[in-house]
Design a protein around this motif. Structure first.
Motif, PDB file in Angstrom:
ATOM      1  N   PHE A  71      -8.528  -1.404   5.121  1.00  0.00           N
ATOM      2  CA  PHE A  71      -8.544  -2.858   5.310  1.00  0.00           C
ATOM      3  C   PHE A  71      -9.636  -3.307   6.288  1.00  0.00           C
ATOM      4  O   PHE A  71     -10.058  -4.450   6.286  1.00  0.00           O
ATOM      5  CB  PHE A  71      -7.201  -3.362   5.861  1.00  0.00           C
ATOM      6  CG  PHE A  71      -6.060  -3.303   4.863  1.00  0.00           C
ATOM      7  CD1 PHE A  71      -6.271  -2.960   3.542  1.00  0.00           C
ATOM      8  CD2 PHE A  71      -4.766  -3.613   5.259  1.00  0.00           C
ATOM      9  CE1 PHE A  71      -5.220  -2.911   2.619  1.00  0.00           C
ATOM     10  CE2 PHE A  71      -3.715  -3.574   4.358  1.00  0.00           C
ATOM     11  CZ  PHE A  71      -3.941  -3.227   3.044  1.00  0.00           C
ATOM     12  N   TYR A 107      10.378   6.164   3.602  1.00  0.00           N
ATOM     13  CA  TYR A 107       9.831   4.807   3.750  1.00  0.00           C
ATOM     14  C   TYR A 107       9.298   4.256   2.429  1.00  0.00           C
ATOM     15  O   TYR A 107       8.478   4.908   1.759  1.00  0.00           O
ATOM     16  CB  TYR A 107       8.671   4.810   4.744  1.00  0.00           C
ATOM     17  CG  TYR A 107       9.092   5.028   6.176  1.00  0.00           C
ATOM     18  CD1 TYR A 107       9.798   4.047   6.871  1.00  0.00           C
ATOM     19  CD2 TYR A 107       8.771   6.210   6.845  1.00  0.00           C
ATOM     20  CE1 TYR A 107      10.191   4.242   8.190  1.00  0.00           C
ATOM     21  CE2 TYR A 107       9.160   6.417   8.164  1.00  0.00           C
ATOM     22  CZ  TYR A 107       9.868   5.427   8.833  1.00  0.00           C
ATOM     23  OH  TYR A 107      10.245   5.615  10.127  1.00  0.00           O
ATOM     24  N   LEU A 139      -0.982 -10.398   7.397  1.00  0.00           N
ATOM     25  CA  LEU A 139      -1.257 -10.253   5.971  1.00  0.00           C
ATOM     26  C   LEU A 139      -0.006 -10.651   5.182  1.00  0.00           C
ATOM     27  O   LEU A 139       1.051 -10.875   5.766  1.00  0.00           O
ATOM     28  CB  LEU A 139      -1.561  -8.770   5.750  1.00  0.00           C
ATOM     29  CG  LEU A 139      -2.104  -8.248   4.435  1.00  0.00           C
ATOM     30  CD1 LEU A 139      -3.428  -8.922   4.116  1.00  0.00           C
ATOM     31  CD2 LEU A 139      -2.294  -6.731   4.538  1.00  0.00           C
ATOM     32  N   GLN A 167      12.169  -3.850   8.716  1.00  0.00           N
ATOM     33  CA  GLN A 167      12.662  -2.819   7.794  1.00  0.00           C
ATOM     34  C   GLN A 167      14.168  -2.978   7.596  1.00  0.00           C
ATOM     35  O   GLN A 167      14.877  -3.395   8.511  1.00  0.00           O
ATOM     36  CB  GLN A 167      12.396  -1.433   8.371  1.00  0.00           C
ATOM     37  CG  GLN A 167      10.927  -1.074   8.441  1.00  0.00           C
ATOM     38  CD  GLN A 167      10.711   0.274   9.097  1.00  0.00           C
ATOM     39  OE1 GLN A 167      11.600   1.107   9.149  1.00  0.00           O
ATOM     40  NE2 GLN A 167       9.506   0.470   9.603  1.00  0.00           N
TER      41      GLN A 167
END
Ligand code: COA
Length: 260
Positions: A71, A107, A139, A167
């Protein structure tokens, strides 16, 4: 076909696609996204494969998102193709005839959660964690997360996950309908394989028609969606499996599908 970042293991009649970049928790760089598209296209064309499992290498991660190292220093026009490629691969997965089950072994964050949502079903280890943490990087999700998550769990909870970036546990993912089943981590692959084999034993043309009717119909008006269903329903008569299934019922015997 050889892949740099994937392991494609064909165990007739199923195939297991493993994202294999464990050092970076199976993060998806552009190359891996492209390889996923090539792998699913190849498996769709392979008559030995009737159901597919997608998983991640190692015990820690399914996929921990897009590869953040790609990125840095990029511009908006440079990142457009990245999102486009992710969308294209997800569309390949959704529009192919064979069912794909995500076996989420750890994950499933960002692009990992998004790729799992392009699968037909999600089976998770009890240790798995889900989330769309892109907001924490300044983002937003770019592989379908702003759209597919809301379609799966409803807009309210999807907003909570996308705006908050936190999460959630596998148990919570189950409660909100993001995953179909949660298994003890050690049993995840065995249970997923068991289910994939059940799907592989189904009449594959009818299964394809069911998948296409549901995936193409879902976003349409009810009238148009029912038209898609009508076409897919009628298409079942174009394959010998239907004649066999009906004959087996009437003759009180087990159907012998897969003469194709
Ligand atoms: N992109 C690139 N590298 C990643 C990555 C990603 N999405 N996720 C993890 N990694 C790398 C880490 O940089 C680290 O590399 P290093 O060993 O060279 O330092 C390695 O994978 C292990 O990750 P680490 O952060 O040390 O593990 P952890 O157990 O402490 O934390 C996570 C695990 C998943 C919570 C954490 O790695 C994380 O938050 N990852 C990014 C998730 C994310 O934001 N995804 C969306 C991206 S758009």
């Amino acid at each position: 076909m050889e892949f740099k970042n994937l392991i494609v293991d064909i165990q007739k009649p199923i195939a297991i696609v493993t994202v294999n970049r464990p050092k970076v928790l199976n993060a998806l760089n552009l190359e891996t996204v492209g390889e996923l598209g090539a792998a699913f296209t190849m498996l769709e064309a392979n008559p030995d494969v009737r159901a597919i499992i997608m998983t991640g290498s190692g015990e820690k991660a399914f996929v921990a998102g897009a590869d953040i190292t790609e990125f840095r220093g990029k511009t908006s026009p440079e990142m457009l193709p990245f999102a486009k490629k992710g969308h294209d691969v997800a569309r390949i997965m959704e529009s192919m005839g064979k069912p794909i089950i995500a076996a989420i072994n750890g994950y499933a964050l960002g692009g990992g959660c998004e790729m799992s949502m392009a699968c037909d079903m999600r089976f998770a280890a009890d240790t798995a964690k889900f989330g769309q943490p892109e907001i924490l990087l300044g983002l937003i999700p770019g592989m379908g997360g702003t759209q597919r998550l809301a379609r799966l769990v409803g807009l309210g909870i999807a907003r909570e996950l996308v705006y908050g970036g936190e999460q959630i546990t596998a148990q919570r993912a189950y409660e909100i309908g993001l995953v179909n089943h949660v298994f003890p981590a050690a049993q995840l692959m065995e249970e997923t394989k068991k289910f994939a084999l059940k799907l592989a034993a189904k009449p594959s043309h009818a299964l394809k028609m069911a998948k296409l009717a549901m995936n193409y119909g879902f976003d349409l008006s009810l009238d148009n969606a029912l038209m898609v269903e009508t076409q897919c329903f009628a298409q079942c008569w174009s394959h010998p499996d239907l004649e066999e299934g009906v004959a087996a019922f009437i003759e009180k015997r087990k159907a012998n599908f897969h003469q194709d």
